[in-house]
Every structure is written in structure tokens, then in C-alpha cells.
Design an enzyme around this catalytic site. Structure first.
Site, short mmCIF file in Angstrom:
data_model
loop_
_atom_site.label_atom_id
_atom_site.label_comp_id
_atom_site.label_asym_id
_atom_site.label_seq_id
_atom_site.Cartn_x
_atom_site.Cartn_y
_atom_site.Cartn_z
N LYS A 96 0.83 -1.23 0.00
CA LYS A 96 0.00 0.00 0.00
C LYS A 96 0.85 1.26 0.00
O LYS A 96 0.68 2.16 0.84
CB LYS A 96 -0.97 0.01 1.18
CG LYS A 96 -2.00 -1.12 1.09
CD LYS A 96 -3.16 -0.91 2.02
CE LYS A 96 -4.17 -2.04 1.94
NZ LYS A 96 -3.67 -3.36 2.36
O1 LIG Z 1 -5.09 -4.30 -0.10
C1 LIG Z 1 -5.57 -5.18 0.65
O2 LIG Z 1 -5.26 -6.34 0.52
C2 LIG Z 1 -6.63 -4.78 1.59
C3 LIG Z 1 -7.45 -3.74 1.18
C4 LIG Z 1 -8.64 -3.50 1.88
O3 LIG Z 1 -9.44 -2.68 1.47
N1 LIG Z 1 -8.91 -4.24 2.98
C5 LIG Z 1 -8.08 -5.23 3.44
O4 LIG Z 1 -8.43 -5.90 4.42
N2 LIG Z 1 -6.89 -5.45 2.78
C6 LIG Z 1 -5.92 -6.46 3.29
O5 LIG Z 1 -6.50 -7.74 3.12
C7 LIG Z 1 -6.20 -8.59 4.24
C8 LIG Z 1 -7.51 -8.99 4.88
O6 LIG Z 1 -7.26 -9.95 5.86
P1 LIG Z 1 -8.45 -10.87 6.47
O7 LIG Z 1 -9.51 -9.94 6.92
O8 LIG Z 1 -7.77 -11.60 7.57
O9 LIG Z 1 -8.90 -11.78 5.34
C9 LIG Z 1 -5.27 -7.79 5.14
O10 LIG Z 1 -3.94 -8.13 4.77
C10 LIG Z 1 -5.55 -6.34 4.78
O11 LIG Z 1 -4.41 -5.54 4.95
#
Ligand SMILES: O=C(O)c1cc(=O)[nH]c(=O)n1[C@@H]1O[C@H](COP(=O)(O)O)[C@@H](O)[C@H]1O
Length: 287
Positions: A96
Site C-alpha cells: 500500500k
Molecule cells: O489491499 C488489501 O489487501 C486490503 C485492502 C482492503 O481494502 N482491505 C483489506 O483488508 N486489505 C488487506 O487484506 C487482508 C484482509 O485480511 P483478512 O480480513 O484476515 O482476510 C489484510 O492483509 C488487509 O491488509
């Protein structure tokens, strides 16, 4: 040679739309019997790579979980990135990054340059210094057959006020929201930068599975031809079985990202958790 969008499309066609997140949270390291250190994060990442190889198209290491351990953490991340790419997985470095254009060039060099110690296939980038600040990074990605995923409509509820705000600059359409304006600006490269024969472009967008695209004013046509990285499945509440309903015409472009809902199964349950997530994704094709 195919660009990133072509390679991603081919991998998704072969192995499906699941992206396994590699997020070595301290609590997960403990549950897995690993130390909350760079070495623990490295072991964790390598085990996820082993389980994911051949089962999914893409893995997404979240770099903060490595960065917190300083230089040793970055060394661990380098090993995980290399192992994943050598195992035939496409790798999205979830870093990011977002800055002025000249500084973004150095980030592009770090994450996207062939031979860089942190080389990935794509990197997540932030458009909040203005989508034009990403122009050089996107050009860099296109030249090297790499990709970027630009934050457009993130999965977290506190982003709504910012991303649904109306843009008033002169090149915005009347009533256009930040999310839609970012996607139309950054997505321009998908129109001129697509490698002939590639089904998808090199510029993807993050569109959370937990958000209402209408509320954000993010139009389906703005996302045409773009890979879509959709976090929010599993731990954040969205269901993989609902992917086709949630994304409609965009569904074939969607890479469904899940981290904790898979990683929480522990090292011995990883393969079964990945298989179960893949099966749930298949369900919505029938439902
Ligand atoms: O860019 C990302 O991956 C991301 C964007 C977003 O809008 N929301 C988001 O949760 N993420 C990432 O996606 C992952 C979500 O993790 P879980 O919620 O455990 O599946 C994390 O690594 C967050 O940093």
C-alpha cells in the site's frame, strides 16, 4: 510475452479466483507454535506458500507483518516472495505505497523491478496523493510485465466518507465520487497498456467485498478490463459463496482475498482450509 493481466487471467482460469493472504499476525504465530520474530514470520510464510502452491493462483503477503521486525523481517519477506514465485504462484506484495511521483519510482523499483530482492508480480498502491502520482509506477509496471492494485473502494467501513465524496476538479464528471474518479484515471493504462491478447489489464483495483459499490458511486464500466482484488471475505464478514451475486458482471475479474479465515486453521489445517475456501467459491457458480 503476456503482461500481468494476461498471466493473472491464465492463472485464475486454471486455479480459480482465491488469493491466500500471508499475514503473520502475532496471535497467529503463537497459535502456530512459532515465535513472534522475523524467523517465525519466515516459517509461517513458507508454510503458507507450500500449502497454496498448485491450489490457488495468487498469494498476497502483507508486508507490515514482516516490516515490524526491521531488516530481519525484510530478509524473511524476501525469502517468502522468492519461494512463492519459484512455486509458480503469482505474488501481490501488499505494501500500500503512495507518495509523490518521484518517490513512487523508488517504490516501483523496490517491488516491481526484475531482480530486485523484493520483486513481486504486483504491488498494492494508494492513490491519495492524486491518481496521477501513480503514473510513473504504472508505466514501470507495464514495461516490466508487472501489475499494480490501486485502492479504490477499500473493505473497511471508515473509508466510506472519503471514498464516496464527490470530486470537484475540472476533469471529473458531475457527481463523480473519489472511488470512481480514481478508477477511471488510473485505469486509463488498461486501455493503452494492455498487451495484445491479454484478457485483463495491468492496473487492478482494490474493491472490498464488504462494500456497496452503488453507495460509493463506483460504476461497473469504470472497472472494465481491470483485475479486481477483493478483500473482506471470511474474517471481515463477506461470504465466498456470494461472490457472483456481490460482483455481478465483474465477478470473472475478481480475485477473492482471504487471510485469517484460512490462516486460523493452523499449519496442519491449511490445505483443508484452502480446499474448503475453493469449494465455497465453486458453490456460487451453481447457486
Ligand atoms: O489491499 C488489501 O489487501 C486490503 C485492502 C482492503 O481494502 N482491505 C483489506 O483488508 N486489505 C488487506 O487484506 C487482508 C484482509 O485480511 P483478512 O480480513 O484476515 O482476510 C489484510 O492483509 C488487509 O491488509
Amino acid at each position: 510475452m503476456s503482461g500481468f493481466g494476461g498471466r493473472l487471467h491464465a492463472a485464475m482460469t486454471e486455479r480459480g479466483r482465491l488469493c491466500v493472504g500471508i499475514d503473520p499476525h502475532a496471535a497467529l504465530l503463537e497459535e502456530w507454535g512459532l515465535d513472534a520474530t522475523a524467523a517465525g514470520a519466515r516459517d509461517f510464510g513458507l508454510r503458507v506458500v507450500d500449502a497454496a502452491a498448485g491450489r490457488v493462483a495468487v498469494v498476497k503477503p502483507q508486508v507490515a507483518f514482516f516490516e515490524q521486525y526491521g531488516s530481519a523481517g525484510f530478509a524473511a519477506l524476501e525469502d517468502v516472495l522468492r519461494a512463492a514465485r519459484e512455486a509458480g504462484l503469482l505474488v501481490i506484495a501488499d505494501a500500500k505505497r503512495g507518495d509523490i511521483g518521484s518517490t513512487m519510482d523508488a517504490y516501483a523499483q523496490a517491488w516491481l523491478a526484475p531482480g530486485s530482492p523484493l520483486e513481486a508480480d504486483a504491488v498494492t498502491v494508494s492513490p491519495y496523493l492524486g491518481p496521477d502520482s501513480l503514473r510513473g509506477t504504472i508505466a514501470h509496471a507495464v514495461r516490466g510485465g508487472k501489475g499494480v492494485f490501486v485502492l479504490a473502494a477499500t473493505s473497511n467501513p471508515e473509508a466510506l466518507g472519503l471514498q464516496s465524496a464527490e470530486v470537484t476538479v475540472v476533469d471529473a464528471e458531475r457527481g463523480q465520487t473519489v472511488a470512481d474518479w480514481v478508477a477511471s484515471h488510473a485505469g486509463a493504462a488498461n486501455r493503452f497498456g494492455v498487451v495484445e491478447g491479454d484478457a485483463l489489464g495491468p492496473v487492478g483495483f482494490v474493491v472490498g467485498a464488504t462494500i456497496d459499490r452503488d453507495e460509493l458511486g463506483l460504476r461497473t464500466e469504470t472497472l472494465g478490463g481491470a483485475p479486481i482484488l477483493a478483500p473482506g471475505f471470511g474474517a471481515q464478514g463477506a461470504r465466498l459463496a456470494d461472490l457472483d451475486r456481490l460482483f455481478g458482471a465483474l465477478a470473472p475479474q475478481v480475485l477473492a482475498s482471504a487471510s485469517r479465515s484460512i490462516l486460523g486453521a493452523g499449519p496442519d489445517g491449511l490445505v483443508a482450509a484452502i480446499d474448503a475456501h475453493n469449494a465455497e467459491l465453486q458453490e456460487n457458480r451453481r447457486g
